[in-house]
Write a protein that holds these residues in place. Structure first.
Motif, short mmCIF file in Angstrom:
data_model
loop_
_atom_site.label_atom_id
_atom_site.label_comp_id
_atom_site.label_asym_id
_atom_site.label_seq_id
_atom_site.Cartn_x
_atom_site.Cartn_y
_atom_site.Cartn_z
N ALA A 110 0.81 -1.22 0.00
CA ALA A 110 0.00 0.00 0.00
C ALA A 110 0.85 1.27 0.00
O ALA A 110 0.62 2.17 -0.81
N LEU A 111 1.80 1.37 0.88
CA LEU A 111 2.64 2.57 0.95
C LEU A 111 3.39 2.79 -0.36
O LEU A 111 3.42 3.90 -0.89
N ARG A 112 3.97 1.74 -0.90
CA ARG A 112 4.69 1.86 -2.17
C ARG A 112 3.75 2.25 -3.31
O ARG A 112 4.06 3.09 -4.14
N ASP A 113 2.58 1.59 -3.38
CA ASP A 113 1.65 1.85 -4.48
C ASP A 113 1.08 3.26 -4.44
O ASP A 113 0.99 3.94 -5.47
N ILE A 131 -4.44 2.80 -9.56
CA ILE A 131 -4.27 2.04 -8.33
C ILE A 131 -5.60 1.38 -8.01
O ILE A 131 -6.62 2.06 -7.86
N VAL A 132 -5.59 0.05 -7.94
CA VAL A 132 -6.80 -0.71 -7.63
C VAL A 132 -6.61 -1.27 -6.22
O VAL A 132 -5.67 -2.01 -5.96
N ASP A 133 -7.50 -0.88 -5.33
CA ASP A 133 -7.36 -1.23 -3.91
C ASP A 133 -8.50 -2.15 -3.48
O ASP A 133 -9.61 -1.70 -3.20
N LYS A 181 -13.15 -8.35 -6.84
CA LYS A 181 -13.39 -8.85 -5.48
C LYS A 181 -12.65 -7.98 -4.47
O LYS A 181 -11.73 -7.27 -4.82
N THR A 182 -13.07 -8.09 -3.20
CA THR A 182 -12.44 -7.32 -2.14
C THR A 182 -11.71 -8.24 -1.18
O THR A 182 -11.90 -9.45 -1.18
N LEU A 183 -10.88 -7.62 -0.35
CA LEU A 183 -10.14 -8.32 0.71
C LEU A 183 -10.44 -7.65 2.05
O LEU A 183 -10.63 -6.43 2.10
N PRO A 184 -10.47 -8.41 3.12
CA PRO A 184 -10.72 -7.81 4.44
C PRO A 184 -9.50 -7.04 4.95
O PRO A 184 -8.38 -7.34 4.57
N GLY A 185 -9.75 -6.06 5.78
CA GLY A 185 -8.65 -5.30 6.37
C GLY A 185 -8.41 -4.00 5.64
O GLY A 185 -8.95 -3.76 4.57
N THR A 186 -7.58 -3.17 6.23
CA THR A 186 -7.26 -1.89 5.63
C THR A 186 -5.76 -1.65 5.76
O THR A 186 -5.30 -1.14 6.79
N PRO A 187 -4.97 -2.02 4.74
CA PRO A 187 -3.53 -1.83 4.86
C PRO A 187 -3.07 -0.38 4.76
O PRO A 187 -1.97 -0.06 5.10
N ARG A 188 -3.94 0.51 4.22
CA ARG A 188 -3.55 1.91 4.06
C ARG A 188 -3.41 2.49 5.41
O ARG A 188 -3.15 3.43 5.86
#
Length: 188
Positions: A110-113, A131-133, A181-188
């Protein structure tokens, strides 16, 4: 390049099988190794790639990019270049040949992207960066690169949520994101 970098490159060259599961990039002088992407990540890349007309565009994954003036050789998740803009040979495609670069955010990227690659791609004058999050269920399209070096950025930002179409004017198309599709959590 430092002695550590040279040893790392030699190790990769001598034992490529050990590093097959990793994505390795050079970002602003730092070698970054990441574990291979998960299913959702690869599925999103495939869904994007398959919508881009192959008759006009090369849609390359795992392709290194040369950024002028940067000690960087990023490997975007997807590189889109117009047919004829670059024909090789070599592992590095000049950033000037790119029309669109795509990164799908992972737990560790996330930080790099959102920051490092945003600046690196803008410094390389890449016209568009998507950027696709899958954690935030949104797409961020950056266009109009300005500046140089670490202060380079994109002047225009358009954000949309998954399910909404994303106009990719530079490719003359609209991206359907309804299958992302989505993923759980928030890395940002």
């Amino acid at each position: 390049m430092t002695a550590v970098d040279e040893r790392m490159i030699a190790l990769i060259d001598e034992h490529p099988e050990v590093f097959e599961r990793y994505k390795i990039e050079l970002l602003r002088g730092e070698i970054v190794m990441m574990a291979g992407p998960d299913w959702v990540h690869n599925d999103i890349v495939e869904l994007i790639r398959d919508q881009i007309p192959a008759a006009r565009w090369h849609r390359m994954t795992t392709q290194d990019i040369a950024i002028p003036g940067e000690d960087s050789e990023p490997q975007p998740d997807l590189l889109v270049i117009e047919r004829g803009a670059f024909e090789g040979p070599g592992r590095l495609v000049p950033a000037g040949a790119a029309t669109l670069l795509v990164e799908v955010v992972s737990k560790t990227s996330a930080l790099r992207d959102y920051h490092t690659k945003r600046s690196v791609y803008a410094a390389g004058q890449v016209p568009a960066y998507l950027i696709v999050d899958p954690f935030a269920a949104r797409c961020t399209l950056l266009t109009e690169p300005v500046g140089a070096g670490e202060v380079a950025d994109y002047a225009a930002t358009r954000t949309s949520k998954f399910g909404d179409p994303v106009a990719l004017d530079m490719l003359g198309m609209t991206l359907d994101t309804s299958g992302f599709k989505t993923l759980p959590g928030t890395p940002r």
